[in-house]
Design an enzyme around this catalytic site. Sequence first.
Site, PDB file in Angstrom:
ATOM      1  N   GLU A   1       0.850  -1.003  -0.125  1.00  0.00           N
ATOM      2  CA  GLU A   1      -0.049   0.284   0.010  1.00  0.00           C
ATOM      3  C   GLU A   1       0.969   1.212  -0.136  1.00  0.00           C
ATOM      4  O   GLU A   1       1.572   1.531   0.922  1.00  0.00           O
ATOM      5  CB  GLU A   1      -0.883  -0.091   1.258  1.00  0.00           C
TER       6      GLU A   1
ATOM      7  N   CYS B   1      -1.625   8.725   3.163  1.00  0.00           N
ATOM      8  CA  CYS B   1      -1.533   8.428   1.747  1.00  0.00           C
ATOM      9  C   CYS B   1      -3.046   8.844   0.989  1.00  0.00           C
ATOM     10  O   CYS B   1      -3.175   8.747  -0.214  1.00  0.00           O
ATOM     11  CB  CYS B   1      -1.498   6.933   1.389  1.00  0.00           C
TER      12      CYS B   1
END
Length: 503
Positions: A273, A307
């Site tokens: 990720e 993020c």
Amino acid sequence: MSLAKNNKIVSTDELSKLKDKSLFCSKAFVNGKWVDAASGKTFKVSDPATLEDFGSVADMDASDTRKAIDAACKAFQTWKDTITKERAQVLRKWYNLIIDNKDDLARILTLEGGKAYAEAVAEIEYGASFIEWFAEEAKRTYGDFVPSPIKNSRFIVWKQPIGVAGIVTPYNFPNAMITRKVGAALAAGCTVVVRPAHETPYSALALCELAQRAGIPPGVINVVSCSSEHTSEVGGELTQNPTIRKVSFTGSTSVGKMLMEQASSTMKKVSFELGGNAPFIVFDDADLQTAAEQLIECKFRHSGQTCVCANRVYVHETVYDEFVDKFVPLVKQKLHIGHGLDEGTTFGPIITERGLEKLEDHLKRSKEAGAKVIFGGKRPSLKVTGQFFEPTVLVDVSYDIPMSCEETFSPLCPIYKFSDTQEMLKKANDVTVGLAGYFFSRDIGRIFQVAEALEVGLVGINTGDIDSEIIPFGGVKESGVGREGSRYGIDEYLNLKTVKIDF
Ligand code: SIN
């Protein structure tokens, strides 16, 4: 933005306020024991809001990591054969203990990660939700009995735990990025060796203390804390040791590429990720008040260090001024800068010095490209001496600013003006990554068209918050591979085995 209530210096005295001081663990956790590095080395951990060191943790290296991998390998031989109900029960106990101790866990998280306390509590609850979720999913790793095309043959597909998993986690979610991975791994029957970020080892170690109390057997969870000096050798061991069969990483795309290359040497299964560059789009038919409120959360959560934070805000030209007029007062009203443990703080420091340097570089280059700062734009003057920067709103931005193609991971909020939807969508997708994207509209046709067109793994419509344990979290393009959370997350730790029986 204003200063938090007391604007006081919060010091290491905060540790004395822990209700359960045994959650503040300074050794690594291997094979169910608290251990020093074989070298005896330790490294210092500091509070990003004061730059004050408040503890020292075991500084493990590659040889210590090999011992942890061996312990995980041995534990795997029995953990993989535990019945799923047993795994579910022990995970449920761990979940309960995390919730019971959430105030202490949040205090530790704020001290090492800078997150405002209320946000830290929210992270602990978010992190715990993955343990609860995977405690339930442990029982549902169904395989298939495939209708046979051959008369006297039968075909079965079953799912088996992959083995020992190497888990590498970031500093911005020191608790939840561990539980999202480890919850799925343990539920599947895997064992783990975790390397937490060197900035935030204490949250990981506190989770081990609670895991042990929950009855998770020795060797099932191992945490190898290490300094920046040993980060790459420990990471290299986790990605290249042949005993490790799975690597899960959350962090930057550049580090992800390197770890993926290393993991390919022994063909490990990976889930990564990585970075994002989320567009946040406000159409002319949007509810502007809702969009402005959601942008506060989406852009400034953890001072812009996630993020999935909005990186580029696109507002239709007909509502641009009105939107900015609604948004800026909210920034002023809702964001209170200060130490995360100071009452009223909603906006903490930048965790790393290099993060602050990158922010300042992005701001300088944006201004050179013609962007105008209408709010913030500097380091605030505070009694604390840490790595703070004001939430900063930029208008008159052109596509030449760095955020057009780079994740800023900071509280810089550039607001672009657009007129043509197709042109704007082309720009929104014209990046190498694709994690999250958000837009605000009430037109049902547009909602489907834009949701389909955005090249991302996660879409928020009329919301800037999509996090939940129930959704498959992950990106497309260079934002990574694999999914975490949801009913899909556990598959990342399972192999399919096909069995044919002739009779
Ligand atoms: C991140 O990795 O920065 C975001 C994680 C999340 O929101 O779950």
